[in-house]
Design an enzyme around this catalytic site. Structure first.
Site, PDB file in Angstrom:
ATOM      1  N   LYS A   1     -14.270 -72.514  20.413  1.00  0.00           N
ATOM      2  CA  LYS A   1     -15.292 -71.599  20.961  1.00  0.00           C
ATOM      3  C   LYS A   1     -15.707 -70.552  19.923  1.00  0.00           C
ATOM      4  CE  LYS A   1     -12.734 -70.170  24.482  1.00  0.00           C
ATOM      5  NZ  LYS A   1     -11.487 -70.926  24.261  1.00  0.00           N
TER       6      LYS A   1
ATOM      7  N   ARG B   1     -12.340 -66.439  32.704  1.00  0.00           N
ATOM      8  CA  ARG B   1     -11.187 -67.326  32.592  1.00  0.00           C
ATOM      9  C   ARG B   1     -10.548 -67.597  33.950  1.00  0.00           C
ATOM     10  NH1 ARG B   1      -9.929 -65.823  26.784  1.00  0.00           N
ATOM     11  NH2 ARG B   1      -8.597 -67.476  25.970  1.00  0.00           N
TER      12      ARG B   1
ATOM     13  N   ARG C   1      -4.292 -72.177  12.681  1.00  0.00           N
ATOM     14  CA  ARG C   1      -5.517 -71.364  12.651  1.00  0.00           C
ATOM     15  C   ARG C   1      -5.278 -70.026  11.953  1.00  0.00           C
ATOM     16  NH1 ARG C   1      -8.624 -70.494  18.214  1.00  0.00           N
ATOM     17  NH2 ARG C   1      -6.823 -69.282  18.859  1.00  0.00           N
TER      18      ARG C   1
ATOM     19  N   ARG D   1      -3.027 -64.904  13.989  1.00  0.00           N
ATOM     20  CA  ARG D   1      -2.860 -64.100  15.195  1.00  0.00           C
ATOM     21  C   ARG D   1      -1.433 -64.235  15.713  1.00  0.00           C
ATOM     22  NH1 ARG D   1      -7.697 -65.910  19.077  1.00  0.00           N
ATOM     23  NH2 ARG D   1      -6.009 -65.692  20.570  1.00  0.00           N
TER      24      ARG D   1
ATOM     25  N   ARG E   1      -0.269 -70.391  26.970  1.00  0.00           N
ATOM     26  CA  ARG E   1      -1.732 -70.276  27.035  1.00  0.00           C
ATOM     27  C   ARG E   1      -2.343 -71.546  27.620  1.00  0.00           C
ATOM     28  NH1 ARG E   1      -3.002 -68.481  21.078  1.00  0.00           N
ATOM     29  NH2 ARG E   1      -5.170 -68.427  21.736  1.00  0.00           N
TER      30      ARG E   1
HETATM   31  P1  AMP Z   1      -8.752 -65.472  23.008  1.00  0.00           P
HETATM   32  O1  AMP Z   1      -9.006 -64.735  21.756  1.00  0.00           O
HETATM   33  O2  AMP Z   1     -10.006 -65.749  23.787  1.00  0.00           O
HETATM   34  O3  AMP Z   1      -7.924 -66.729  22.789  1.00  0.00           O
HETATM   35  O4  AMP Z   1      -7.885 -64.515  23.952  1.00  0.00           O
HETATM   36  C1  AMP Z   1      -6.600 -64.076  23.548  1.00  0.00           C
HETATM   37  C2  AMP Z   1      -5.834 -63.557  24.742  1.00  0.00           C
HETATM   38  O5  AMP Z   1      -6.525 -62.446  25.335  1.00  0.00           O
HETATM   39  C3  AMP Z   1      -5.669 -64.565  25.888  1.00  0.00           C
HETATM   40  O6  AMP Z   1      -4.573 -65.443  25.675  1.00  0.00           O
HETATM   41  C4  AMP Z   1      -5.427 -63.618  27.068  1.00  0.00           C
HETATM   42  O7  AMP Z   1      -4.108 -63.080  27.046  1.00  0.00           O
HETATM   43  C5  AMP Z   1      -6.381 -62.466  26.753  1.00  0.00           C
HETATM   44  N1  AMP Z   1      -7.712 -62.694  27.340  1.00  0.00           N
HETATM   45  C6  AMP Z   1      -8.887 -62.892  26.684  1.00  0.00           C
HETATM   46  N2  AMP Z   1      -9.897 -63.071  27.540  1.00  0.00           N
HETATM   47  C7  AMP Z   1      -9.371 -62.988  28.779  1.00  0.00           C
HETATM   48  C8  AMP Z   1      -9.897 -63.097  30.088  1.00  0.00           C
HETATM   49  N3  AMP Z   1     -11.199 -63.358  30.316  1.00  0.00           N
HETATM   50  N4  AMP Z   1      -9.040 -62.945  31.140  1.00  0.00           N
HETATM   51  C9  AMP Z   1      -7.742 -62.669  30.950  1.00  0.00           C
HETATM   52  N5  AMP Z   1      -7.168 -62.582  29.740  1.00  0.00           N
HETATM   53  C10 AMP Z   1      -7.965 -62.727  28.656  1.00  0.00           C
END
Ligand code: AMP
Length: 204
Positions: A13, A86, A120, A150, A161
């Site tokens: 994404k 999400r 990554r 990260r 996740r």
């Molecule tokens: P990402 O960078 O999109 O992979 O997000 C990293 C982490 O942020 C996720 O594993 C969640 O812990 C948190 N997170 C990001 N977006 C959301 C969301 N829409 N709802 C809940 N947690 C989120």
């Protein structure tokens, strides 16, 4: 165009979002990037969400929904949401404040995700991502900052996740299909192969 990027962690994404921003000028709104910035700056929001993110769990809906409604109220024009919604509750809250045109689901074989995520590397400044197997140096090719791994991009956290994704996020595919907004794109292959498919379906 107001677009949602759907897909499992590691589906690509963020990579496609960088292209969508460059080519279509869509403002990139990534809840994950906003949370990580707040964690680096040790804000109250950053402290609140850290424990969830470090464990690979979703941040509670009320926190995330407030963040996104505040963020969207300040954006004038088109955007893409990367990592939001999400959960079904988040999608319903989004329906109250935005008229989404397309939910683009980047579909990948779940077996490749652990390798994609653990290899990554991410740019903490502009959000670009790369994979160690194809990176030629350790600096971001877009802005020059040092790429980092990260903290939640490790094999253990990836497991949680993916469980969170399957139980809470994957049902959104059906949600947007019923709303007539879903477009599926094959997310296997190189980022440029996926981009060719994305740009083709969005130009229709
Ligand atoms: P990402 O960078 O999109 O992979 O997000 C990293 C982490 O942020 C996720 O594993 C969640 O812990 C948190 N997170 C990001 N977006 C959301 C969301 N829409 N709802 C809940 N947690 C989120």
């Amino acid at each position: 165009m107001k677009l949602i990027l759907l897909g499992a962690p590691g589906a690509g994404k963020g990579t496609q979002a960088v292209k969508l921003n460059e080519v279509m000028g869509l403002t990139h709104v990534s809840t994950g990037d906003i949370f990580r910035k707040n964690m680096r700056e040790e804000t109250a929001l950053g402290m609140e969400v850290k424990a969830y993110i470090d464990k690979g769990l979703l941040v509670p809906d009320e926190v995330t929904i407030k963040l996104i409604t505040d963020t969207l109220s300040k954006i004038d024009g088109d955007y893409m949401l990367d990592g939001f919604p999400r959960t079904i509750a988040q999608a319903k809250a989004l329906d109250e404040v935005a008229d989404i045109d397309v939910a683009l689901n980047i579909d990948v074989d779940l077996n490749v995700l652990t390798d994609r995520i653990s290899g990554r590397r991410s740019c903490p400044d502009c959000g670009s991502v790369g994979h160690i197997s194809t990176m030629t140096g350790n600096n971001c090719t877009k802005c020059g900052s040092e790429m980092i791994q990260r903290k939640d991009d490790n094999v253990e956290t990836v497991k949680s996740r993916l469980v969170e994704y399957s139980s809470k996020t994957a049902p959104l595919i059906e949600y947007y299909e019923k709303a007539g907004k879903l477009i599926n794109v094959d997310g296997m292959g190189t980022p440029s192969e996926v981009w060719d498919r994305v740009s083709k379906v969005l130009s229709k």
